[in-house]
Design a protein around this motif. Sequence first.
Motif, mmCIF file in Angstrom:
data_model
loop_
_atom_site.group_PDB
_atom_site.id
_atom_site.type_symbol
_atom_site.label_atom_id
_atom_site.label_comp_id
_atom_site.label_asym_id
_atom_site.label_seq_id
_atom_site.Cartn_x
_atom_site.Cartn_y
_atom_site.Cartn_z
ATOM 1 N N LEU A 1 -1.466 -33.775 0.736
ATOM 2 C CA LEU A 1 -2.138 -33.513 1.414
ATOM 3 C C LEU A 1 -2.903 -34.406 2.537
ATOM 4 O O LEU A 1 -2.919 -35.166 3.321
ATOM 5 C CB LEU A 1 -3.119 -31.957 1.508
ATOM 6 C CG LEU A 1 -2.144 -30.980 1.713
ATOM 7 C CD1 LEU A 1 -2.841 -30.215 1.351
ATOM 8 C CD2 LEU A 1 -1.013 -30.707 2.511
ATOM 9 N N LYS A 2 -3.781 -35.134 1.079
ATOM 10 C CA LYS A 2 -4.447 -36.547 0.948
ATOM 11 C C LYS A 2 -3.217 -37.740 1.348
ATOM 12 O O LYS A 2 -3.658 -38.111 1.941
ATOM 13 C CB LYS A 2 -5.102 -36.371 -0.189
ATOM 14 C CG LYS A 2 -5.889 -35.272 -0.214
ATOM 15 C CD LYS A 2 -6.693 -35.754 -1.799
ATOM 16 C CE LYS A 2 -8.169 -34.703 -1.988
ATOM 17 N NZ LYS A 2 -9.298 -34.994 -2.713
ATOM 18 N N ALA A 3 -2.181 -37.441 0.315
ATOM 19 C CA ALA A 3 -1.410 -39.009 1.481
ATOM 20 C C ALA A 3 -0.751 -38.724 2.441
ATOM 21 O O ALA A 3 -0.867 -39.986 2.777
ATOM 22 C CB ALA A 3 -0.288 -38.172 -0.253
ATOM 23 N N ARG B 1 -3.488 -34.285 16.649
ATOM 24 C CA ARG B 1 -3.574 -32.850 15.910
ATOM 25 C C ARG B 1 -3.111 -32.639 15.081
ATOM 26 O O ARG B 1 -3.401 -31.497 13.864
ATOM 27 C CB ARG B 1 -2.818 -32.319 17.641
ATOM 28 C CG ARG B 1 -2.129 -30.946 17.012
ATOM 29 C CD ARG B 1 -1.288 -30.569 17.860
ATOM 30 N NE ARG B 1 -0.030 -30.382 18.131
ATOM 31 C CZ ARG B 1 0.963 -30.196 16.892
ATOM 32 N NH1 ARG B 1 0.059 -29.083 16.368
ATOM 33 N NH2 ARG B 1 1.610 -30.511 17.285
ATOM 34 N N ARG B 2 -1.986 -33.009 14.194
ATOM 35 C CA ARG B 2 -1.483 -32.850 12.944
ATOM 36 C C ARG B 2 -2.266 -32.769 12.059
ATOM 37 O O ARG B 2 -2.294 -32.570 11.192
ATOM 38 C CB ARG B 2 -0.133 -33.885 12.614
ATOM 39 C CG ARG B 2 1.402 -33.399 14.240
ATOM 40 C CD ARG B 2 2.746 -33.625 13.482
ATOM 41 N NE ARG B 2 3.766 -33.714 14.392
ATOM 42 C CZ ARG B 2 4.487 -34.042 14.589
ATOM 43 N NH1 ARG B 2 4.955 -34.964 13.048
ATOM 44 N NH2 ARG B 2 5.796 -33.419 14.842
ATOM 45 N N ARG B 3 -3.114 -33.829 12.629
ATOM 46 C CA ARG B 3 -3.634 -34.938 10.870
ATOM 47 C C ARG B 3 -4.955 -33.664 10.632
ATOM 48 O O ARG B 3 -5.660 -33.200 10.010
ATOM 49 C CB ARG B 3 -4.572 -35.896 11.397
ATOM 50 C CG ARG B 3 -5.924 -36.919 11.127
ATOM 51 C CD ARG B 3 -6.193 -37.906 10.854
ATOM 52 N NE ARG B 3 -7.256 -38.515 9.938
ATOM 53 C CZ ARG B 3 -8.515 -38.376 9.897
ATOM 54 N NH1 ARG B 3 -8.876 -37.556 11.241
ATOM 55 N NH2 ARG B 3 -9.626 -38.660 9.927
ATOM 56 N N GLY B 4 -5.445 -33.243 12.096
ATOM 57 C CA GLY B 4 -6.739 -32.112 11.871
ATOM 58 C C GLY B 4 -6.328 -30.509 11.550
ATOM 59 O O GLY B 4 -6.901 -30.244 10.245
ATOM 60 N N ARG C 1 -5.974 -27.328 6.349
ATOM 61 C CA ARG C 1 -5.537 -27.270 5.263
ATOM 62 C C ARG C 1 -6.474 -27.177 4.312
ATOM 63 O O ARG C 1 -6.308 -26.483 3.286
ATOM 64 C CB ARG C 1 -4.355 -27.368 4.921
ATOM 65 C CG ARG C 1 -3.089 -27.170 6.227
ATOM 66 C CD ARG C 1 -1.642 -27.498 6.059
ATOM 67 N NE ARG C 1 -1.205 -27.110 4.245
ATOM 68 C CZ ARG C 1 -0.134 -27.758 4.102
ATOM 69 N NH1 ARG C 1 0.750 -28.373 4.896
ATOM 70 N NH2 ARG C 1 0.237 -27.423 3.102
ATOM 71 N N LEU C 2 -7.172 -28.994 3.662
ATOM 72 C CA LEU C 2 -7.975 -29.066 3.088
ATOM 73 C C LEU C 2 -9.082 -28.636 2.978
ATOM 74 O O LEU C 2 -9.720 -28.873 1.895
ATOM 75 C CB LEU C 2 -7.837 -30.733 2.808
ATOM 76 C CG LEU C 2 -6.833 -31.688 2.581
ATOM 77 C CD1 LEU C 2 -7.016 -32.927 2.951
ATOM 78 C CD2 LEU C 2 -6.692 -31.316 1.102
ATOM 79 N N GLY C 3 -9.152 -28.369 3.664
ATOM 80 C CA GLY C 3 -10.915 -27.235 3.871
ATOM 81 C C GLY C 3 -11.921 -28.343 4.623
ATOM 82 O O GLY C 3 -13.343 -28.014 4.456
ATOM 83 N N GLU C 4 -11.845 -28.784 5.021
ATOM 84 C CA GLU C 4 -12.593 -30.423 5.583
ATOM 85 C C GLU C 4 -12.351 -29.997 6.699
ATOM 86 O O GLU C 4 -11.913 -30.850 7.906
ATOM 87 C CB GLU C 4 -12.155 -31.806 5.352
ATOM 88 C CG GLU C 4 -12.018 -32.073 4.158
ATOM 89 C CD GLU C 4 -11.971 -33.543 3.100
ATOM 90 O OE1 GLU C 4 -12.029 -34.681 4.581
ATOM 91 O OE2 GLU C 4 -10.717 -33.637 2.663
ATOM 92 N N TYR C 5 -13.194 -28.872 7.508
ATOM 93 C CA TYR C 5 -13.401 -28.415 8.835
ATOM 94 C C TYR C 5 -14.160 -29.204 9.492
ATOM 95 O O TYR C 5 -13.391 -29.202 10.653
ATOM 96 C CB TYR C 5 -13.875 -27.171 8.997
ATOM 97 C CG TYR C 5 -13.265 -25.909 7.366
ATOM 98 C CD1 TYR C 5 -11.982 -25.793 8.090
ATOM 99 C CD2 TYR C 5 -14.312 -25.557 6.303
ATOM 100 C CE1 TYR C 5 -11.328 -24.901 6.671
ATOM 101 C CE2 TYR C 5 -13.479 -24.707 5.683
ATOM 102 C CZ TYR C 5 -11.806 -24.823 5.814
ATOM 103 O OH TYR C 5 -11.564 -23.217 5.389
ATOM 104 N N ALA C 6 -15.370 -30.038 9.566
ATOM 105 C CA ALA C 6 -15.793 -30.835 10.477
ATOM 106 C C ALA C 6 -15.267 -31.695 10.697
ATOM 107 O O ALA C 6 -15.080 -31.998 11.837
ATOM 108 C CB ALA C 6 -16.781 -31.121 9.155
#
Length: 368
Positions: free
Chosen positions: A91-93, A113-116, A121-126
């Motif tokens: 995911l980070k990659a 959109r896909r990046r969001g 999924r990474l829990g980085e909601y902001a």
Amino acid sequence: MTQKSTTSEQRLLSGETMPEKTLLALLNQYEQQLPHNPNSSDLWQQRSYCLVRLGRYQEAVKSYQKTLTLDTNDARAWCNYASALAAVDKLKAAVRAYDRSLQLDPIYANVWRRRGKILYRLGEYARAVESYDQALALAPTDGRIWYAKGLATYQLDHIDQAINCFKIAIEHRSSCGVPYLSLIYALISVERDDEALEYVGLLFKKGLDDPYLYDCYAYLLQQKGDIKGALKQLQQAINLDPKNPHLWFHMGLVLARLGNYAEAHGAFREALKRQANHTDSWIALGMSLRKLSAPGAAISAFNKALTLSPNHPMAFFQQACCYASLGKNDWAIEHLRRAISLDAKTYLLKAQEETVLRSLQARSVLAS
């Protein structure tokens, strides 16, 4: 290259649904051509995309890496590479690859959109919300983006904002039931039950036959005191999704409210067959066994709950009641003390309300 192949390639790159046989034929075509033109970034990209469409994501990742060594400035290739990375949980990659795509084409709404989605999924909601806002600046009527933003804002506990996002998503995707279901859940979470019921009714009018919808309706009926109506809706949900442990758990709770403890016990058993690591199901099973005058079996159920959640005060309290009913007063006192040490406010009061504990003269326990 034949005209037929050209047409197939156009269909592939347009994202049109294609039979596996056609995709395999295209893949074979690219692999036959690559030895004669190994430095064609277009061929490598088409091969890579074909692998993605076939669900062969690990191969696609490697193929895209080759593509991007030949052409490092193709925004679409970076986007599709990122999606392949996400499919294999890198995911980070994937975020880094989307960032590279956006450096090359900052007005690529679908990448935002896909990046969001990956940030979510990474829990980085902001950060996900920020990405969705960038996408909406470019595509303000895309219901998918409004829905995704609603999910992220809900996770940030911005419930009113999430509700608004879901409503806008519905305006732009009125035929899709998913935003409605999320809206209903959000409304229930802030106790706007009457409004939630309106949307439930609207989905039924649209003909949606969804287990989650029936589950929500059952909950709303419970809140209005219609327990038998709730039971009927839950049975509908289970008929549609009999393997869902939550539905069986909810069914057990409703049956217990109706005083049908034997049937409730059976429902909790069904829930645990499907999700054995659910603490609340073990506690509910134990409580139904208490009602069925089986304190020994209830203690075993509460022990299962404590294995999963070692500091669960309700499990200790219920065990205290069971031991007291078995005449094992020392065990009852010890488990009551454990419950009170974990949640004194709740279980000091409950201990005074339980006849079986009052008979132990538990006041001496509470004062110690």
